[in-house]
Each structure stands twice: as structure tokens, then as C-alpha cells.
Design a protein around this motif. Structure first.
Motif, PDB file in Angstrom:
ATOM      1  N   SER A   1      -9.518 -18.081 -14.626  1.00 42.55           N
ATOM      2  CA  SER A   1     -10.265 -17.370 -15.662  1.00 42.55           C
ATOM      3  C   SER A   1      -9.597 -16.059 -16.081  1.00 42.55           C
ATOM      4  O   SER A   1      -9.485 -15.755 -17.272  1.00 42.55           O
ATOM      5  N   LYS A   2      -9.118 -15.289 -15.106  1.00 37.95           N
ATOM      6  CA  LYS A   2      -8.521 -13.996 -15.434  1.00 37.95           C
ATOM      7  C   LYS A   2      -7.809 -13.455 -14.203  1.00 37.95           C
ATOM      8  O   LYS A   2      -7.862 -14.034 -13.121  1.00 37.95           O
ATOM      9  N   ASP A   3      -7.157 -12.330 -14.375  1.00 41.60           N
ATOM     10  CA  ASP A   3      -6.519 -11.656 -13.243  1.00 41.60           C
ATOM     11  C   ASP A   3      -7.542 -10.768 -12.543  1.00 41.60           C
ATOM     12  O   ASP A   3      -8.311 -10.041 -13.197  1.00 41.60           O
ATOM     13  N   ILE A   4      -7.555 -10.845 -11.228  1.00 36.99           N
ATOM     14  CA  ILE A   4      -8.455 -10.025 -10.413  1.00 36.99           C
ATOM     15  C   ILE A   4      -7.601  -9.063  -9.597  1.00 36.99           C
ATOM     16  O   ILE A   4      -6.562  -9.438  -9.056  1.00 36.99           O
ATOM     17  N   TYR A   5      -8.069  -7.823  -9.515  1.00 32.06           N
ATOM     18  CA  TYR A   5      -7.303  -6.812  -8.807  1.00 32.06           C
ATOM     19  C   TYR A   5      -7.983  -6.442  -7.493  1.00 32.06           C
ATOM     20  O   TYR A   5      -9.208  -6.526  -7.349  1.00 32.06           O
ATOM     21  N   GLY A   6      -7.172  -6.054  -6.534  1.00 35.34           N
ATOM     22  CA  GLY A   6      -7.701  -5.656  -5.236  1.00 35.34           C
ATOM     23  C   GLY A   6      -6.679  -4.796  -4.507  1.00 35.34           C
ATOM     24  O   GLY A   6      -5.699  -4.331  -5.084  1.00 35.34           O
ATOM     25  N   ILE A   7      -6.930  -4.591  -3.207  1.00 35.82           N
ATOM     26  CA  ILE A   7      -6.063  -3.750  -2.377  1.00 35.82           C
ATOM     27  C   ILE A   7      -5.523  -4.575  -1.206  1.00 35.82           C
ATOM     28  O   ILE A   7      -6.286  -5.233  -0.490  1.00 35.82           O
ATOM     29  N   LEU A   8      -4.192  -4.555  -1.065  1.00 35.29           N
ATOM     30  CA  LEU A   8      -3.573  -5.133   0.128  1.00 35.29           C
ATOM     31  C   LEU A   8      -3.833  -4.148   1.265  1.00 35.29           C
ATOM     32  O   LEU A   8      -3.239  -3.073   1.330  1.00 35.29           O
ATOM     33  N   ALA A   9      -4.750  -4.528   2.184  1.00 28.52           N
ATOM     34  CA  ALA A   9      -5.297  -3.546   3.115  1.00 28.52           C
ATOM     35  C   ALA A   9      -4.863  -3.726   4.560  1.00 28.52           C
ATOM     36  O   ALA A   9      -5.098  -2.834   5.391  1.00 28.52           O
ATOM     37  N   GLY A  10      -4.263  -4.848   4.900  1.00 28.16           N
ATOM     38  CA  GLY A  10      -3.893  -5.045   6.308  1.00 28.16           C
ATOM     39  C   GLY A  10      -3.179  -6.365   6.522  1.00 28.16           C
ATOM     40  O   GLY A  10      -2.929  -7.133   5.581  1.00 28.16           O
ATOM     41  N   PHE A  11      -2.848  -6.607   7.788  1.00 27.35           N
ATOM     42  CA  PHE A  11      -2.175  -7.850   8.162  1.00 27.35           C
ATOM     43  C   PHE A  11      -2.821  -8.380   9.430  1.00 27.35           C
ATOM     44  O   PHE A  11      -2.982  -7.648  10.423  1.00 27.35           O
ATOM     45  N   ASP A  12      -3.206  -9.660   9.374  1.00 31.95           N
ATOM     46  CA  ASP A  12      -3.832 -10.312  10.525  1.00 31.95           C
ATOM     47  C   ASP A  12      -2.760 -11.076  11.298  1.00 31.95           C
ATOM     48  O   ASP A  12      -2.246 -12.100  10.826  1.00 31.95           O
ATOM     49  N   LEU A  13      -2.420 -10.571  12.494  1.00 33.50           N
ATOM     50  CA  LEU A  13      -1.354 -11.183  13.279  1.00 33.50           C
ATOM     51  C   LEU A  13      -1.740 -12.568  13.797  1.00 33.50           C
ATOM     52  O   LEU A  13      -0.877 -13.433  13.979  1.00 33.50           O
ATOM     53  N   ASP A  14      -3.027 -12.782  14.064  1.00 28.76           N
ATOM     54  CA  ASP A  14      -3.464 -14.076  14.605  1.00 28.76           C
ATOM     55  C   ASP A  14      -3.216 -15.210  13.621  1.00 28.76           C
ATOM     56  O   ASP A  14      -2.781 -16.298  14.009  1.00 28.76           O
ATOM     57  N   SER A  15      -3.508 -14.975  12.340  1.00 26.32           N
ATOM     58  CA  SER A  15      -3.330 -16.024  11.330  1.00 26.32           C
ATOM     59  C   SER A  15      -2.064 -15.831  10.506  1.00 26.32           C
ATOM     60  O   SER A  15      -1.784 -16.628   9.611  1.00 26.32           O
TER      61      SER A  15
END
Length: 278
Positions: A189-203
Motif C-alpha cells: 500500500s505505501k512506505d512505512i517508516y520506523g526505527i532500527l532499534a536493536g538486534f536479537d542475537l537469538d533469532s
């Protein structure tokens, strides 16, 4: 006369007769054939008896010779095997490095509007494997702090410190000291914006939150950097949406993103900047 004395006398007589017969054999053997026959009858059992240990020791000597020869051959084969293994390991390393360079070149050619500075990894220690790498470009090549760094076709980190001829890249797998970035998720539908906030080492996944829309986001949606913050270069590949963690309010959802880059084999990098044209 005791038994020992009798035995001693019998042995002496036997030896005397034996030497006498031997003397007669060597001196007059041709004239006394019966003596030869007697000697042969006497000596043949002794020869047969002595031949058994002789053959045994001869066979053992042959076996030992074969054993030593086999041992030396095994040593040479082990050396050859190690050489082949070293060559195979070096070949595999070169293939991995070439694959990294190929992906970096593909990314650079896909975004000609961006400026890239190529570098190679100098140091990556086991103690800080998921935290940082040191690359061989620095102030002398125009590297600046907080510049984005890509490898293997995707974002891997940011420049955290600079020396004249080298720089330290803080990896995005460094979950304890994560640098947040604005990102863009492409949906139907459109572009959605957000924040790259972390990294999950388990997954082995990036975590994105603070979305600006409640629209559905499909698994597999592409994620790139956004320039909404001003200083961040846009459209640098990050990865694909792996899963969506739902919440009562879709604005509070979390996206788990599979990285485009492989963090396990980083040999060369591209430091991303803006070209003079921009």
C-alpha cells in the motif's frame, strides 16, 4: 658315582665321537661313505631344529622392514594430506572473500548516486567478534564518524572511531551498544517508516519499532535506511521482514528483520557516503 657324573661322562663321550666323525668326514669323507651317511643322519635333525628359529627371525626382520617402510609412507601421506587441506582452506577463504567483494560491487553499481569507500578488514578478534571490526581506511581516505558500513550486500555497522589509516566499525550485532537508525519498510500500500532499534542475537534479526502507520506489513517486505533524520544515507539495504510481533496498538508492533548481510564472514567493506552530485 652319582647321576651328574654319569651324565657328564656321557656328554663328553658324545662330543668326542662327534668331533672324531667330523674329522673323518673332512679328511677321508670320499673314502668312507658310511661315515658321511652317519654324519648326515646326525646333523640333519640338528639343522632342521636350528632352521626353525632362523626362519622365524628372518620372517620377523622382513615384517619389521615392511612396518618401518609403511610408517615412513604414512608420514609422507600425512604431510601431503595436510598440504591438500591447507590448500582447500585457503581456497575456501578466497572464495568467501571474492563473494563478499562481488556483493559489495553489486551494491555500489546499484546506487551510483552514492559515494563508497572500499576497505578491507584488518582485525576481528574472537573476544569482540559480534561487536566490532577494524578496517584499513581512515582519515586519509575521508572517512567520517557514524558513516554507514555495508558488506556482503547489506548494512553491517557504523564507523565509531577513526585513526589516520584505520577505522573501527561498530557492528549491528553489538546488542549492548546499538546505534539506532531511521528505516523504511516497503509494503503493497505505501512506505512505512520506523526505527532500527536493536538486534536479537537469538533469532539473528534486526528489531524495528516506532512504526508511523498501522497498515499490514507482510513477511518478506523489504527494509532499507531512510533519510528522514537528515544525515543518514537513504536506501541502503538492511534486510527482509521475518516476522511481526503484534500488539494491541499496531503502532507499537515490532518487526523482526532478517539481515541481507552475513555477519559471520566479513572480509571487505564499503563505507557509504554521499557523492558530490548530491
Amino acid at each position: 658315582m652319582n647321576k651328574f657324573s654319569k651324565l657328564l661322562i656321557a656328554i663328553s663321550v658324545f662330543l668326542l665321537l662327534s668331533f672324531s666323525l667330523l674329522f673323518l668326514t673332512f679328511s677321508k669323507g670320499a673314502e668312507l661313505p658310511f661315515v658321511n651317511s652317519s654324519i648326515n643322519l646326525l646333523v640333519r635333525p640338528i639343522q632342521s631344529f636350528l632352521s626353525v628359529p632362523t626362519r622365524f627371525f628372518s620372517d620377523q626382520q622382513s615384517s619389521l622392514s615392511h612396518l618401518f617402510a609403511t610408517y615412513e609412507e604414512n608420514k609422507e601421506l600425512k604431510k601431503s594430506l595436510l598440504s591438500v587441506q591447507d590448500f582447500a582452506n585457503e581456497n575456501a577463504s578466497l572464495k568467501a572473500e571474492n563473494e563478499t567483494l562481488r556483493k559489495s560491487l553489486e551494491m555500489a553499481s546499484s546506487f551510483p548516486e552514492k559515494g563508497y569507500i572500499a576497505g578491507s578488514v584488518l582485525v576481528r578478534t574472537p573476544a569482540s567478534w559480534s561487536e566490532q571490526v577494524t578496517i584499513d581506511v581512515g582519515q586519509n581516505m575521508g572517512i567520517s564518524e557514524n558513516a554507514l558500513v555495508v558488506a556482503n550486500g547489506g548494512l553491517v555497522g557504523v564507523v565509531s572511531s577513526i585513526e589516520e589509516n584505520s577505522s573501527v566499525v561498530k557492528l549491528f550485532t553489538n546488542a549492548d551498544d546499538f546505534t539506532k537508525l531511521p528505516v523504511k519498510i516497503s509494503t503493497n500500500s505505501k512506505d512505512i517508516y520506523g526505527i532500527l532499534a536493536g538486534f536479537d542475537l537469538d533469532s539473528n534479526s534486526f528489531i524495528i519499532n516506532q512504526l508511523n502507520a498501522t497498515d499490514d506489513i507482510a513477511v518478506g517486505s523489504n527494509v532499507v535506511t531512510s533519510d528522514l533524520a537528515g544525515a543518514t544515507p537513504a536506501n541502503v539495504q538492511i534486510g527482509k521482514v521475518r516476522s511481526v510481533k503484534a500488539s494491541s496498538n499496531n503502532l507499537n508492533r515490532e518487526l523482526y528483520v532478517e539481515p541481507s548481510a552475513s555477519f559471520s564472514s566479513i572480509y571487505s567493506v564499503l563505507v557509504v557516503g554521499q557523492s558530490d552530485a548530491q
